[in-house]
Scaffold this motif. Structure first.
Motif, PDB file in Angstrom:
ATOM      1  N   PRO A   1      12.290   1.339  -8.875  1.00  0.00           N
ATOM      2  CA  PRO A   1      12.094   0.521  -7.669  1.00  0.00           C
ATOM      3  C   PRO A   1      11.144  -0.646  -7.910  1.00  0.00           C
ATOM      4  O   PRO A   1      10.316  -0.622  -8.827  1.00  0.00           O
ATOM      5  CB  PRO A   1      11.503   1.522  -6.668  1.00  0.00           C
ATOM      6  N   ASN A   2      11.285  -1.666  -7.106  1.00  0.00           N
ATOM      7  CA  ASN A   2      10.496  -2.887  -7.252  1.00  0.00           C
ATOM      8  C   ASN A   2       9.004  -2.632  -7.001  1.00  0.00           C
ATOM      9  O   ASN A   2       8.612  -2.249  -5.902  1.00  0.00           O
ATOM     10  CB  ASN A   2      11.014  -3.947  -6.276  1.00  0.00           C
ATOM     11  N   LYS A   3       8.200  -2.870  -8.021  1.00  0.00           N
ATOM     12  CA  LYS A   3       6.748  -2.759  -7.903  1.00  0.00           C
ATOM     13  C   LYS A   3       6.076  -3.982  -8.521  1.00  0.00           C
ATOM     14  O   LYS A   3       4.951  -3.907  -9.014  1.00  0.00           O
ATOM     15  CB  LYS A   3       6.252  -1.477  -8.578  1.00  0.00           C
ATOM     16  N   ASP A   4       6.777  -5.112  -8.454  1.00  0.00           N
ATOM     17  CA  ASP A   4       6.271  -6.348  -9.039  1.00  0.00           C
ATOM     18  C   ASP A   4       5.355  -7.046  -8.031  1.00  0.00           C
ATOM     19  O   ASP A   4       5.734  -8.019  -7.378  1.00  0.00           O
ATOM     20  CB  ASP A   4       7.436  -7.254  -9.443  1.00  0.00           C
ATOM     21  N   PHE A   5       4.132  -6.567  -7.918  1.00  0.00           N
ATOM     22  CA  PHE A   5       3.171  -7.122  -6.968  1.00  0.00           C
ATOM     23  C   PHE A   5       2.765  -8.547  -7.340  1.00  0.00           C
ATOM     24  O   PHE A   5       2.481  -9.371  -6.466  1.00  0.00           O
ATOM     25  CB  PHE A   5       1.932  -6.223  -6.896  1.00  0.00           C
ATOM     26  N   GLN A   6       2.755  -8.845  -8.633  1.00  0.00           N
ATOM     27  CA  GLN A   6       2.372 -10.187  -9.095  1.00  0.00           C
ATOM     28  C   GLN A   6       3.370 -11.228  -8.599  1.00  0.00           C
ATOM     29  O   GLN A   6       2.978 -12.307  -8.152  1.00  0.00           O
ATOM     30  CB  GLN A   6       2.306 -10.202 -10.615  1.00  0.00           C
TER      31      GLN A   6
ATOM     32  N   VAL B   1       0.823  -1.214   0.000  1.00  0.00           N
ATOM     33  CA  VAL B   1       0.000   0.000   0.000  1.00  0.00           C
ATOM     34  C   VAL B   1       0.859   1.267   0.000  1.00  0.00           C
ATOM     35  O   VAL B   1       0.346   2.358  -0.257  1.00  0.00           O
ATOM     36  CB  VAL B   1      -1.003   0.025   1.182  1.00  0.00           C
ATOM     37  N   LEU B   2       2.155   1.130   0.260  1.00  0.00           N
ATOM     38  CA  LEU B   2       3.072   2.266   0.122  1.00  0.00           C
ATOM     39  C   LEU B   2       3.540   2.431  -1.323  1.00  0.00           C
ATOM     40  O   LEU B   2       4.257   3.382  -1.648  1.00  0.00           O
ATOM     41  CB  LEU B   2       4.286   2.080   1.041  1.00  0.00           C
ATOM     42  N   GLY B   3       3.149   1.476  -2.171  1.00  0.00           N
ATOM     43  CA  GLY B   3       3.480   1.575  -3.590  1.00  0.00           C
ATOM     44  C   GLY B   3       4.683   0.770  -4.026  1.00  0.00           C
ATOM     45  O   GLY B   3       5.185   0.943  -5.142  1.00  0.00           O
ATOM     46  N   PHE B   4       5.176  -0.136  -3.152  1.00  0.00           N
ATOM     47  CA  PHE B   4       6.373  -0.921  -3.469  1.00  0.00           C
ATOM     48  C   PHE B   4       6.111  -2.403  -3.217  1.00  0.00           C
ATOM     49  O   PHE B   4       5.229  -2.771  -2.446  1.00  0.00           O
ATOM     50  CB  PHE B   4       7.566  -0.472  -2.622  1.00  0.00           C
ATOM     51  N   ALA B   5       6.904  -3.260  -3.889  1.00  0.00           N
ATOM     52  CA  ALA B   5       6.829  -4.698  -3.683  1.00  0.00           C
ATOM     53  C   ALA B   5       8.001  -5.160  -2.823  1.00  0.00           C
ATOM     54  O   ALA B   5       8.990  -4.444  -2.656  1.00  0.00           O
ATOM     55  CB  ALA B   5       6.820  -5.426  -5.025  1.00  0.00           C
TER      56      ALA B   5
END
Length: 235
Positions: A177-182, A140-144
């Motif tokens: 930055p890492n945002k790979d939620f999948q 929820v902060l926008g990062f994975a």
């Protein structure tokens, strides 16, 4: 690529404003030591990274930046600062200093409770709920998170109220930055299998794992895992 070669730093060796206490572990990028701050004697964890294991100094500063961005999640070790320890050259080693977390690594925690048959179905689902909750707070902060496996999660707290903490993350790359939620969702499914396989298998645990696998096949938003964590609390 295997784990880095140990630096074999002896107890009492000085690195910046810290004295080495003992090694805590090695990864594919650096080696972590328990240290004490001089002169306060405050206990910290220090990750030492050789220049040959990173693309550039920007990678290390990006990692420090990333930990700072997710600090408010309360799901990761608190980052303090970074520095460079020069040896007999102009390159030296980078180091990152973190909060010293106390507790077993998830991999060994599961092995221990599994051997003693202490992990009931309810406790297993509660632990899984807490892992998802910790991951969701980062999302929820926008990062994975990345690298969410059994050797990168510490279990703090007690058996009745375990508090998973990510002691290492995949920060991605500078400016990306890492945002790979999948990927995180897929890794959560793997963690669920590891947690649930050491307890009694029932329709309840089968349904929980089936629900997670289905969710991992769908598009994942920053709020997905947090919502799953809330659902897990009811399982």
């Amino acid at each position: 690529m295997g784990k880095v070669k140990s630096l074999r730093l002896p107890e009492g060796a000085r690195v910046g404003s810290y004295r080495i206490v003992r090694p805590l572990g090695r990864g594919w990028e650096g080696e972590v030591y328990a240290v004490k701050e001089v002169p306060t004697e405050a206990e910290r964890a220090m990750k030492l990274i050789s220049r040959e294991n990173v693309d550039s100094a920007r990678h290390v500063t990006h990692t420090a930046w990333f930990f700072e961005q997710v600090a408010s999640s309360r799901s990761v070790a608190r980052y303090y600062h970074m520095g460079q320890w020069f040896l007999d050259d102009n390159e030296g080693l980078f180091y990152l200093v973190f909060e010293r977390l106390n507790g077993p690594i998830l991999k060994y925690y599961l092995a221990d409770v599994g051997k003693k048959r202490l992990l009931t179905e309810t406790h297993a689902l509660h632990l899984l709920h807490r892992i998802a909750e910790a991951m969701g707070r980062v999302h929820v902060l926008g990062f994975a998170v990345g690298d969410s496996h059994g050797e990168n999660i510490l279990i703090t707290g007690d058996a009745e109220d375990p508090r998973p903490m990510f002691c290492d993350l995949d920060p991605g790359e500078p400016d990306k930055p890492n945002k790979d939620f999948q990927r995180d969702m897929r890794e959560l499914v793997t963690l669920a299998r590891q947690v649930l396989r050491i307890t009694h298998t029932s329709s309840r645990t089968k349904d929980a794992l089936r629900h997670l696998r289905t969710a991992a096949k769908r598009p994942v938003s920053p709020e997905t895992v947090m919502a799953l964590g809330e659902q897990m609390a009811a399982w």
